[in-house]
Design a protein around this motif. Structure first.
Motif, PDB file in Angstrom:
ATOM      1  N   ILE A 167       0.833  -1.201   0.000  1.00  0.00           N
ATOM      2  CA  ILE A 167       0.000   0.000   0.000  1.00  0.00           C
ATOM      3  C   ILE A 167       0.869   1.254   0.000  1.00  0.00           C
ATOM      4  O   ILE A 167       0.519   2.269  -0.601  1.00  0.00           O
ATOM      5  CB  ILE A 167      -0.929  -0.013   1.233  1.00  0.00           C
ATOM      6  N   LEU A 168       2.020   1.167   0.677  1.00  0.00           N
ATOM      7  CA  LEU A 168       2.958   2.285   0.779  1.00  0.00           C
ATOM      8  C   LEU A 168       4.294   1.846   0.178  1.00  0.00           C
ATOM      9  O   LEU A 168       5.200   1.429   0.894  1.00  0.00           O
ATOM     10  CB  LEU A 168       3.149   2.698   2.237  1.00  0.00           C
ATOM     11  N   PRO A 169       4.430   1.931  -1.153  1.00  0.00           N
ATOM     12  CA  PRO A 169       5.645   1.411  -1.792  1.00  0.00           C
ATOM     13  C   PRO A 169       6.937   2.116  -1.380  1.00  0.00           C
ATOM     14  O   PRO A 169       8.000   1.512  -1.369  1.00  0.00           O
ATOM     15  CB  PRO A 169       5.365   1.602  -3.287  1.00  0.00           C
ATOM     16  N   LYS A 170       6.856   3.388  -1.029  1.00  0.00           N
ATOM     17  CA  LYS A 170       8.053   4.137  -0.628  1.00  0.00           C
ATOM     18  C   LYS A 170       8.022   4.323   0.886  1.00  0.00           C
ATOM     19  O   LYS A 170       7.749   5.402   1.395  1.00  0.00           O
ATOM     20  CB  LYS A 170       8.113   5.484  -1.337  1.00  0.00           C
ATOM     21  N   SER A 171       8.300   3.255   1.604  1.00  0.00           N
ATOM     22  CA  SER A 171       8.194   3.312   3.057  1.00  0.00           C
ATOM     23  C   SER A 171       9.309   2.513   3.699  1.00  0.00           C
ATOM     24  O   SER A 171       9.968   1.700   3.048  1.00  0.00           O
ATOM     25  CB  SER A 171       6.836   2.768   3.516  1.00  0.00           C
ATOM     26  N   ARG A 172       9.511   2.753   5.003  1.00  0.00           N
ATOM     27  CA  ARG A 172      10.488   1.988   5.767  1.00  0.00           C
ATOM     28  C   ARG A 172      10.052   1.956   7.229  1.00  0.00           C
ATOM     29  O   ARG A 172       9.407   2.886   7.719  1.00  0.00           O
ATOM     30  CB  ARG A 172      11.895   2.580   5.646  1.00  0.00           C
TER      31      ARG A 172
ATOM     32  N   ARG B  38      -2.104  13.566  -4.468  1.00  0.00           N
ATOM     33  CA  ARG B  38      -3.559  13.504  -4.571  1.00  0.00           C
ATOM     34  C   ARG B  38      -4.155  12.244  -3.937  1.00  0.00           C
ATOM     35  O   ARG B  38      -5.275  11.858  -4.266  1.00  0.00           O
ATOM     36  CB  ARG B  38      -4.004  13.609  -6.046  1.00  0.00           C
ATOM     37  N   ARG B  39      -3.436  11.602  -3.059  1.00  0.00           N
ATOM     38  CA  ARG B  39      -3.985  10.451  -2.353  1.00  0.00           C
ATOM     39  C   ARG B  39      -4.312  10.865  -0.935  1.00  0.00           C
ATOM     40  O   ARG B  39      -3.440  11.286  -0.182  1.00  0.00           O
ATOM     41  CB  ARG B  39      -2.999   9.296  -2.365  1.00  0.00           C
ATOM     42  N   ALA B  40      -5.568  10.746  -0.561  1.00  0.00           N
ATOM     43  CA  ALA B  40      -6.012  11.215   0.744  1.00  0.00           C
ATOM     44  C   ALA B  40      -5.467  10.331   1.851  1.00  0.00           C
ATOM     45  O   ALA B  40      -5.342   9.110   1.700  1.00  0.00           O
ATOM     46  CB  ALA B  40      -7.535  11.240   0.799  1.00  0.00           C
ATOM     47  N   ILE B  41      -5.146  10.976   2.983  1.00  0.00           N
ATOM     48  CA  ILE B  41      -4.652  10.230   4.138  1.00  0.00           C
ATOM     49  C   ILE B  41      -5.717   9.269   4.647  1.00  0.00           C
ATOM     50  O   ILE B  41      -5.408   8.147   5.075  1.00  0.00           O
ATOM     51  CB  ILE B  41      -4.219  11.205   5.245  1.00  0.00           C
ATOM     52  N   THR B  42      -6.985   9.677   4.590  1.00  0.00           N
ATOM     53  CA  THR B  42      -8.059   8.789   5.043  1.00  0.00           C
ATOM     54  C   THR B  42      -8.132   7.528   4.198  1.00  0.00           C
ATOM     55  O   THR B  42      -8.433   6.437   4.714  1.00  0.00           O
ATOM     56  CB  THR B  42      -9.405   9.524   4.994  1.00  0.00           C
ATOM     57  N   GLU B  43      -7.851   7.671   2.928  1.00  0.00           N
ATOM     58  CA  GLU B  43      -7.852   6.498   2.047  1.00  0.00           C
ATOM     59  C   GLU B  43      -6.740   5.530   2.427  1.00  0.00           C
ATOM     60  O   GLU B  43      -6.946   4.310   2.494  1.00  0.00           O
ATOM     61  CB  GLU B  43      -7.681   6.951   0.590  1.00  0.00           C
ATOM     62  N   ILE B  44      -5.554   6.072   2.694  1.00  0.00           N
ATOM     63  CA  ILE B  44      -4.421   5.238   3.102  1.00  0.00           C
ATOM     64  C   ILE B  44      -4.732   4.526   4.413  1.00  0.00           C
ATOM     65  O   ILE B  44      -4.508   3.322   4.559  1.00  0.00           O
ATOM     66  CB  ILE B  44      -3.151   6.096   3.243  1.00  0.00           C
ATOM     67  N   ALA B  45      -5.281   5.277   5.372  1.00  0.00           N
ATOM     68  CA  ALA B  45      -5.598   4.693   6.678  1.00  0.00           C
ATOM     69  C   ALA B  45      -6.637   3.585   6.560  1.00  0.00           C
ATOM     70  O   ALA B  45      -6.544   2.547   7.233  1.00  0.00           O
ATOM     71  CB  ALA B  45      -6.079   5.785   7.625  1.00  0.00           C
ATOM     72  N   THR B  46      -7.627   3.781   5.703  1.00  0.00           N
ATOM     73  CA  THR B  46      -8.670   2.760   5.525  1.00  0.00           C
ATOM     74  C   THR B  46      -8.094   1.473   4.946  1.00  0.00           C
ATOM     75  O   THR B  46      -8.443   0.364   5.389  1.00  0.00           O
ATOM     76  CB  THR B  46      -9.779   3.298   4.604  1.00  0.00           C
ATOM     77  N   GLU B  47      -7.208   1.594   3.972  1.00  0.00           N
ATOM     78  CA  GLU B  47      -6.603   0.412   3.367  1.00  0.00           C
ATOM     79  C   GLU B  47      -5.728  -0.336   4.366  1.00  0.00           C
ATOM     80  O   GLU B  47      -5.735  -1.577   4.415  1.00  0.00           O
ATOM     81  CB  GLU B  47      -5.788   0.814   2.138  1.00  0.00           C
TER      82      GLU B  47
ATOM     83  N   ARG C 227      -5.298  -3.753  14.182  1.00  0.00           N
ATOM     84  CA  ARG C 227      -6.409  -3.269  15.024  1.00  0.00           C
ATOM     85  C   ARG C 227      -6.632  -1.760  14.909  1.00  0.00           C
ATOM     86  O   ARG C 227      -7.737  -1.264  15.067  1.00  0.00           O
ATOM     87  CB  ARG C 227      -6.155  -3.614  16.481  1.00  0.00           C
ATOM     88  N   GLY C 228      -5.554  -1.024  14.702  1.00  0.00           N
ATOM     89  CA  GLY C 228      -5.686   0.431  14.658  1.00  0.00           C
ATOM     90  C   GLY C 228      -4.604   1.053  13.806  1.00  0.00           C
ATOM     91  O   GLY C 228      -3.532   0.489  13.617  1.00  0.00           O
ATOM     92  N   VAL C 229      -4.903   2.251  13.283  1.00  0.00           N
ATOM     93  CA  VAL C 229      -3.963   2.992  12.435  1.00  0.00           C
ATOM     94  C   VAL C 229      -3.944   4.444  12.891  1.00  0.00           C
ATOM     95  O   VAL C 229      -5.013   5.061  13.048  1.00  0.00           O
ATOM     96  CB  VAL C 229      -4.377   2.924  10.942  1.00  0.00           C
ATOM     97  N   ALA C 230      -2.770   4.970  13.103  1.00  0.00           N
ATOM     98  CA  ALA C 230      -2.615   6.397  13.415  1.00  0.00           C
ATOM     99  C   ALA C 230      -1.652   6.999  12.405  1.00  0.00           C
ATOM    100  O   ALA C 230      -0.548   6.473  12.200  1.00  0.00           O
ATOM    101  CB  ALA C 230      -2.076   6.574  14.837  1.00  0.00           C
ATOM    102  N   VAL C 231      -2.077   8.077  11.757  1.00  0.00           N
ATOM    103  CA  VAL C 231      -1.282   8.723  10.710  1.00  0.00           C
ATOM    104  C   VAL C 231      -1.047  10.167  11.092  1.00  0.00           C
ATOM    105  O   VAL C 231      -1.977  10.885  11.465  1.00  0.00           O
ATOM    106  CB  VAL C 231      -1.968   8.657   9.331  1.00  0.00           C
ATOM    107  N   SER C 232       0.196  10.601  11.020  1.00  0.00           N
ATOM    108  CA  SER C 232       0.534  12.012  11.271  1.00  0.00           C
ATOM    109  C   SER C 232       1.539  12.440  10.232  1.00  0.00           C
ATOM    110  O   SER C 232       2.231  11.630   9.635  1.00  0.00           O
ATOM    111  CB  SER C 232       1.098  12.207  12.686  1.00  0.00           C
TER     112      SER C 232
END
Length: 215
Positions: A165-170, A192-201, A209-214
């Motif tokens: 889902i996050l190809p450029k991540s570590r 143009r990719r919404a943070i809410t969309e990323i969190a939902t996926e 169980r949970g996702v927190a994005v900042s």
């Protein structure tokens, strides 16, 4: 201009410096920054007063006073910069304070063209370039994502599926809190990719169980 032994330009310099500082500060205030309208007005006014005081004091080089203003504004700028996880906030506000001090110095030295033109260009950068960055350039800000994972789930498996889902991540950290596992990942936000969309996926991944994005 001196009238009756009083330099009437000095009050004008004081008012102009406060006004130009307000122009920059209003944009920061509307952007909900900690250093807003009053801070920028006071910085510009203070820089102008220091500079013009040095200019009218006998045997004093005003450029030496201006140099001390630049040094002093560094402390205010440092206070405006905050680090939140993988993200650094406040750099633009720190730069606007630095610019505002420079505008105050220009007013103190009666470099009127430099003062008003710098204010106009600075506002253009803060307002127009911000729109250009948002709409025309890929987002470069880092997202810090913390996944809360079931105790039975394998962290490596969760990270592998999250990477799809996050190809450029570590991964920057793994922790165990109250029998739960947490894994912290940093990734560049996609254009143009919404943070809410990323969190939902991410929330839909098995074992999460949970996702927190900042950012």
């Amino acid at each position: 201009m001196v009238i009756g032994g009083v330099d009437v330009v000095v009050p004008v310099q004081i008012l102009v410096s406060a006004g130009l500082g307000a122009a920059i500060g209003l944009e920061r205030e509307l952007s909900a920054q900690a250093a807003g309208l009053r801070t920028h007005m006071l910085v510009c006014l203070g820089a102008a007063v220091f500079t013009l005081t040095g200019a009218i004091t006998l045997h004093t080089d005003p450029t030496r006073i201006a140099a001390q203003v630049v040094t002093g504004i560094g402390f205010l700028g440092a206070g405006a910069i905050l680090r939140e996880g993988a993200t650094v906030r406040g750099l633009t506000t720190a730069a606007s304070l630095w610019l505002t001090a420079a505008i105050g110095v220009a007013v103190g030295l009666r470099s009127w063209n430099a003062a008003w033109l710098s204010t106009v260009v600075g506002l253009g950068i803060l307002l127009l370039v911000k729109v250009f960055e948002r709409d025309a350039l890929p987002r470069r800000r880092m997202l810090e994502i913390t996944l809360t994972v079931d105790p039975e789930a394998h962290i490596d498996s969760v990270v592998k599926r999250a990477s799809a889902i996050l190809p450029k991540s570590r991964v920057i950290g793994v922790a165990y809190v109250n029998s739960l596992q947490t894994v912290t990942i940093v990734s560049r936000a996609e254009h143009r990719r919404a943070i809410t969309e990323i969190a939902t996926e991410l929330r839909a991944l098995g074992g999460v169980r949970g996702v927190a994005v900042s950012r």
